[in-house]
Write an enzyme that holds these catalytic residues in place. Structure first.
Site, mmCIF file in Angstrom:
data_model
loop_
_atom_site.group_PDB
_atom_site.id
_atom_site.type_symbol
_atom_site.label_atom_id
_atom_site.label_comp_id
_atom_site.label_asym_id
_atom_site.label_seq_id
_atom_site.Cartn_x
_atom_site.Cartn_y
_atom_site.Cartn_z
ATOM 1 C CD GLU A 162 -6.053 -9.135 3.454
ATOM 2 O OE1 GLU A 162 -7.189 -8.721 3.683
ATOM 3 O OE2 GLU A 162 -5.073 -8.382 3.342
ATOM 4 C CD GLU B 239 -3.124 -6.959 0.168
ATOM 5 O OE1 GLU B 239 -3.597 -6.176 1.026
ATOM 6 O OE2 GLU B 239 -3.822 -7.732 -0.493
HETATM 7 O O1 IFM Z 1 -7.576 -3.101 -0.137
HETATM 8 C C1 IFM Z 1 -7.333 -4.124 0.769
HETATM 9 C C2 IFM Z 1 -7.007 -5.409 0.050
HETATM 10 O O2 IFM Z 1 -8.013 -5.780 -0.826
HETATM 11 C C3 IFM Z 1 -6.832 -6.529 1.057
HETATM 12 N N1 IFM Z 1 -5.882 -6.157 2.060
HETATM 13 C C4 IFM Z 1 -6.053 -4.900 2.716
HETATM 14 C C5 IFM Z 1 -6.177 -3.797 1.677
HETATM 15 C C6 IFM Z 1 -6.354 -2.435 2.379
HETATM 16 O O3 IFM Z 1 -7.492 -2.461 3.178
#
Ligand code: IFM
Length: 474
Positions: free
Chosen positions: A176, A375
């Protein structure tokens, strides 16, 4: 009849392709703790979380889920879930003091032990090199707005490939980079807490460059069979209305939220419209000759992190806002609106169609690039009930709808190879501290006791059957 029997007998089950990768994901600073042990030096998140007012309740990652000391127990939890893959991140300041110089053997040992433990459990390790914990000393020298940081990152990538390249088959350079560039340097709600649109754009370019250089450094060492990847939190965008102005709002956020990474990485270019939109901030002269050949060094797959869609319309954001806008060049042209429907504890809308839209867009825009959902998950207000159970039906419902969306995207011809649930454990949720629980395993942070939630049992069944029940539970 158990839930497993119901799923097994369900003729409407959504079966995933054989070999589909089922994983869980975590990140170093969010779970490891042991912030000062074995030679680890501070990261920007140590500094930021210790700065009063930056993180909810003054929480820090000093102890977190104490995974550094409880790693075998956590791998055993995953073995019981039956995951095929585990996505973790490496804490740069744990393996290279202050982000320069020789490797720290004790730090490397932790990751060697983790990888051994995973392989012994039959779980494939998926390593992310950067999940936001920049060594503080590199930030003090200018951080990601400086080109030098990208060079340091490539050196660190080489160290990790030497240490683990024979046993880790999948490598992700960055997690990210949008958040790291625009929340870290654009509006300052994440570490290092700087608020400058120019710095955020410079940081975004240097993340792309760091990615490209790291891919090259990894490839020099890794076996040819290794997979090298990048994870982006692409924005699934919807216009409020189909008007030309609202569609232009989508275009602007797509440029500075999505194509700012996709275009340099997959097409070796900076989007023309992004250059135009940000002309009052920069002439982009920090992009040097040859940089875009580096950023577009080929990779083997793209990771997508998705939680909820974003609705935008033309117009200025309402003021006063709690923090400055992170949207360099778009802040005076775009309004963000709440999407309808149910919400998670993050106040994020639950909308699985956004994931389908994102995946099928990438099917069309990046033909031939395999995708991984690296994710996806949800925070809810979980607690252990008097019988010791954590009943989290909303999370099961969230996961069900999102896995169904992944399945739909695959049926529509999208090459999705795996799904990594965020997260294995409740953890340090950045500026929200420990107030948000994303885990499918509950962590009592006082005792560090782990309790798999009902969603963990549900996910284990999905993995066992390689299928999701065809109908949504009420
Ligand atoms: O916890 C975060 C993660 O570190 C990065 N992506 C989003 C998740 C939830 O906010």
């Amino acid at each position: 009849m158990t839930a497993l029997d119901i799923l097994a007998s369900d003729t409407t089950g959504l079966r995933f392709p054989s070999g589909f990768r089922w994983g869980t994901a975590t990140a170093a600073y969010q779970i490891e703790g042991a912030a000062t042990e074995d030679g680890r030096t501070p990261s920007i998140w140590d500094t930021f979380s210790r700065t009063p007012g930056k993180v909810h309740n003054g929480d820090t990652g000093d102890i977190a889920a104490d995974h550094y000391h409880r790693m075998p127990e956590d791998v055993a939890l995953m073995r019981r879930l039956g995951v095929t893959d585990y996505r973790f991140s490496i804490a740069w300041p744990r393996v290279q003091q202050n982000g320069r110089g020789p490797a720290v053997e004790k730090g490397l040992d932790f990751y060697r032990r983790l990888v051994d433990e995973l392989l012994n459990a039959g779980i494939r390790p998926v390593a992310t090199l950067y999940h936001w914990d920049l060594p503080q000393e590199l930030e003090s020298a200018g951080g990601w707005p400086q080109r030098e940081t990208a060079q340091r990152f490539a050196e660190y990538a080489g160290i990790m490939a030497d240490a683990l390249g024979d046993r880790v088959g999948t490598w992700t350079t960055l997690n990210e980079p949008w958040c790291a560039a625009f929340l870290g340097y654009g509006n300052g709600v994440h570490a290092p807490g700087r608020a400058s649109h120019l710095d955020s754009l410079r940081a975004a370019h240097h993340f792309n460059l760091a990615h490209g250089w790291a891919v090259r450094a990894l490839r020099e060492v890794l076996p040819d069979t290794s997979e090298v990847s990048l994870t982006l939190n692409l924005h699934a965008l919807r216009p409020l209305t189909p008007s030309a102005d609202d569609l232009d709002a989508v275009r602007r956020i797509d440029a500075v939220g999505n194509r700012i990474f996709l275009d340099p990485v997959f097409h070796g270019r900076i989007p023309d419209d992004l250059i135009r939109d940000t002309a009052a901030i920069t002439d982009w002269s920090f992009v040097r000759d040859g940089d875009l050949a580096v950023t577009s060094t080929p990779i083997d797959s793209l990771g997508i992190n998705y939680y909820s869609p974003t609705v935008v319309a033309a117009g200025e954001r309402e003021s006063p806002s709690p923090s400055p806008s992170p949207w360099a060049g778009a802040e005076r042209h775009v309004r963000f609106l709440p999407a309808p429907g149910p919400r998670t504890a993050m106040d994020w809308p639950v909308d699985a169609d956004g994931l389908y839209e994102l995946l099928t867009r990438l099917r069309d825009d990046l033909p031939g690039v395999p995708l991984l959902v690296t994710e996806n998950g949800a925070a809810y207000h979980d607690y252990t009930n008097p019988s010791g159970r954590v009943h989290d039906p909303e999370r099961v419902s969230y996961l069900h709808s999102h896995l169904s969306a992944v399945h739909r995207a695959i049926e529509a011809g999208t090459d999705v190879r795996g799904y990594f649930l965020w997260s294995l454990l409740d953890n340090f949720e950045w500026a929200y501290g420990y107030s948000k629980r994303f885990g499918i395993v509950h962590v009592d942070f006082a005792s560090q006791r782990r309790t798999p939630k009902e969603s963990a049992d549900w996910y284990a069944q999905v993995i066992a059957l390689n299928a999701v029940e065809g109908r949504q539970e009420g």
